[in-house]
Design a protein around this motif. Structure first.
Motif, PDB file in Angstrom:
ATOM      1  N   LEU A  18       0.829  -1.208   0.000  1.00 19.14           N
ATOM      2  CA  LEU A  18       0.000   0.000   0.000  1.00 19.14           C
ATOM      3  C   LEU A  18       0.862   1.256   0.000  1.00 19.14           C
ATOM      4  CD1 LEU A  18      -2.869   1.333   0.407  1.00 19.14           C
ATOM      5  CD2 LEU A  18      -2.350   1.255   2.852  1.00 19.14           C
ATOM      6  N   PHE A  19       1.812   1.317   0.919  1.00 23.12           N
ATOM      7  CA  PHE A  19       2.640   2.522   1.030  1.00 23.12           C
ATOM      8  C   PHE A  19       3.629   2.627  -0.132  1.00 23.12           C
ATOM      9  CE2 PHE A  19       1.608   2.090   5.702  1.00 23.12           C
ATOM     10  CZ  PHE A  19       0.772   3.189   5.731  1.00 23.12           C
ATOM     11  N   LEU A  20       4.109   1.492  -0.621  1.00 25.56           N
ATOM     12  CA  LEU A  20       5.016   1.531  -1.762  1.00 25.56           C
ATOM     13  C   LEU A  20       4.331   2.161  -2.964  1.00 25.56           C
ATOM     14  CD1 LEU A  20       7.860   0.663  -2.730  1.00 25.56           C
ATOM     15  CD2 LEU A  20       6.821  -1.482  -3.520  1.00 25.56           C
ATOM     16  N   GLY A  21       3.060   1.826  -3.156  1.00 24.75           N
ATOM     17  CA  GLY A  21       2.308   2.407  -4.264  1.00 24.75           C
ATOM     18  C   GLY A  21       2.086   3.898  -4.124  1.00 24.75           C
ATOM     19  N   ALA A  22       2.245   4.417  -2.903  1.00 22.57           N
ATOM     20  CA  ALA A  22       2.085   5.847  -2.651  1.00 22.57           C
ATOM     21  C   ALA A  22       3.435   6.537  -2.483  1.00 22.57           C
ATOM     22  CB  ALA A  22       1.228   6.061  -1.407  1.00 22.57           C
ATOM     23  N   GLY A  23       4.521   5.860  -2.882  1.00 23.26           N
ATOM     24  CA  GLY A  23       5.844   6.471  -2.851  1.00 23.26           C
ATOM     25  C   GLY A  23       6.501   6.482  -1.494  1.00 23.26           C
ATOM     26  N   MET A  24       6.101   5.535  -0.617  1.00 23.79           N
ATOM     27  CA  MET A  24       6.667   5.484   0.728  1.00 23.79           C
ATOM     28  C   MET A  24       7.128   4.067   1.051  1.00 23.79           C
ATOM     29  SD  MET A  24       3.808   7.813   2.726  1.00 23.79           S
ATOM     30  CE  MET A  24       2.421   7.079   1.837  1.00 23.79           C
ATOM     31  N   GLN A  25       8.111   3.963   1.931  1.00 23.27           N
ATOM     32  CA  GLN A  25       8.619   2.663   2.366  1.00 23.27           C
ATOM     33  C   GLN A  25       8.277   2.458   3.831  1.00 23.27           C
ATOM     34  OE1 GLN A  25      12.849   2.106   1.813  1.00 23.27           O
ATOM     35  NE2 GLN A  25      12.627  -0.112   1.744  1.00 23.27           N
ATOM     36  N   LEU A  39      10.319   7.474  -0.604  1.00 23.14           N
ATOM     37  CA  LEU A  39      11.194   6.658  -1.448  1.00 23.14           C
ATOM     38  C   LEU A  39      12.252   7.489  -2.157  1.00 23.14           C
ATOM     39  CD1 LEU A  39       8.785   4.058  -3.110  1.00 23.14           C
ATOM     40  CD2 LEU A  39      10.697   3.574  -1.579  1.00 23.14           C
ATOM     41  N   GLN A  40      11.913   8.712  -2.526  1.00 21.40           N
ATOM     42  CA  GLN A  40      12.848   9.532  -3.299  1.00 21.40           C
ATOM     43  C   GLN A  40      13.781  10.337  -2.410  1.00 21.40           C
ATOM     44  OE1 GLN A  40      10.444  11.839  -6.047  1.00 21.40           O
ATOM     45  NE2 GLN A  40      10.384  10.159  -7.521  1.00 21.40           N
ATOM     46  N   THR A  41      13.225  11.042  -1.426  1.00 23.08           N
ATOM     47  CA  THR A  41      14.047  11.931  -0.600  1.00 23.08           C
ATOM     48  C   THR A  41      14.663  11.220   0.600  1.00 23.08           C
ATOM     49  OG1 THR A  41      12.204  12.604   0.831  1.00 23.08           O
ATOM     50  CG2 THR A  41      12.522  13.823  -1.239  1.00 23.08           C
ATOM     51  N   ARG A  42      14.109  10.038   0.972  1.00 25.57           N
ATOM     52  CA  ARG A  42      14.518   9.268   2.152  1.00 25.57           C
ATOM     53  C   ARG A  42      14.254  10.033   3.445  1.00 25.57           C
ATOM     54  NH1 ARG A  42      14.006   4.693   0.390  1.00 25.57           N
ATOM     55  NH2 ARG A  42      15.131   3.828   2.187  1.00 25.57           N
ATOM     56  N   GLN A  43      13.338  10.987   3.403  1.00 25.42           N
ATOM     57  CA  GLN A  43      12.971  11.747   4.593  1.00 25.42           C
ATOM     58  C   GLN A  43      11.865  11.037   5.354  1.00 25.42           C
ATOM     59  OE1 GLN A  43      14.481  14.747   5.658  1.00 25.42           O
ATOM     60  NE2 GLN A  43      15.930  14.060   4.080  1.00 25.42           N
TER      61      GLN A  43
END
Length: 250
Positions: free
Chosen positions: A164-171, A206-210
């Motif tokens: 779910l979170f991966l699909g929203a750009g989060m890990q 996923l992109q900024t690692r924040q």
């Protein structure tokens, strides 16, 4: 406003008697739930946690994972099944962070060889100490078959949330859940209770690692909650995150 009897109050929620036997109303507060910021109020956080938890629990119900969630009543409240809470917190870890890194000297952000499930005794006074299955069964907090059911639920929830979170750009770094015993006649089963929200998860972009979660404290916290809700398509940017609560009957 409705007048209800309070059953229990925790850091982030209040439970009130429900409209029917076997039900409760779960009210989400704006209070910060993390150590070190106790007493801080984050305006609108309860609304966001309510909506995010509703979204997650509805999807878990739909794929056959049993939960206490029945439906959302309004911006701050959910109707839930009354369960006998098991005094344990299950933490599912995918990436080293927080207490795991401190205890084992593993650098934060290190992917774990496999997902790890840890048990803690739910006790604010004792600061939720880690416990083993030996402790749990010896002191009667849960029986071995119940532990098996809780771990199986935790692994299935982890699989769902990770996607779910991966699909929203989060890990998904890690998350915490609580379980309870639901009694239906002569039958009892273990189900997911409490909530799943940014207060119980660690997430990173996923992109900024924040960080985008309960570790994004202070001024960043409401923005993190709002951003997670926006990415999941739960609330739009112009939707207000405020609502009043019920009046307590002493």
């Amino acid at each position: 406003m409705n007048r209800r009897r309070r059953v229990f109050e925790g850091k982030g929620k209040i439970l009130y008697e429900g409209p029917e036997p076997g039900t409760l109303i779960q009210f989400f507060k704006d209070d910060a739930a993390e150590p070190g910021i106790a007493g801080e109020v984050i305006d609108g956080k309860g609304v966001l946690n309510n909506r995010i938890s509703e979204y997650v629990f509805s999807h878990l119900n739909a794929i056959g994972i049993p939960t206490h969630f029945i439906r959302r009543l309004n911006m701050r409240e959910q109707l839930v099944r009354e369960v006998e809470m098991i005094p344990l917190v299950l933490t599912v870890r995918n990436i080293a962070a927080g207490s795991l890194s401190r205890r084992l000297g593993i650098e934060e952000g290190t992917p774990l060889p496999r997902s790890i499930v840890e048990f803690s005794l739910k006790s604010d006074e004792l600061k939720n100490p880690l416990v083993t299955e030996e402790h749990i069964t010896a002191f009667g907090w849960a029986m071995p078959p119940e532990l098996d059911d809780m771990v199986a639920l935790a692994i299935r929830i982890n699989d769902f949330l990770s996607g779910l979170f991966l699909g929203a750009g989060m890990q998904l770094v890690d998350f915490k859940i609580e379980c309870g015993r639901l009694f239906e006649g002569d039958m009892m089963r273990i189900i997911l209770a409490d909530e799943i929200s940014p207060d119980s998860c660690r997430l990173i972009d996923l992109q900024t690692r924040q960080r985008m979660d309960r570790d994004a404290r202070g001024g960043a916290a409401p923005n993190a909650h709002s951003e997670i809700a926006r990415r999941l398509g739960i609330m739009n940017e112009n939707e207000p995150a405020r609502a009043a609560g019920p009046v307590l009957v002493k």
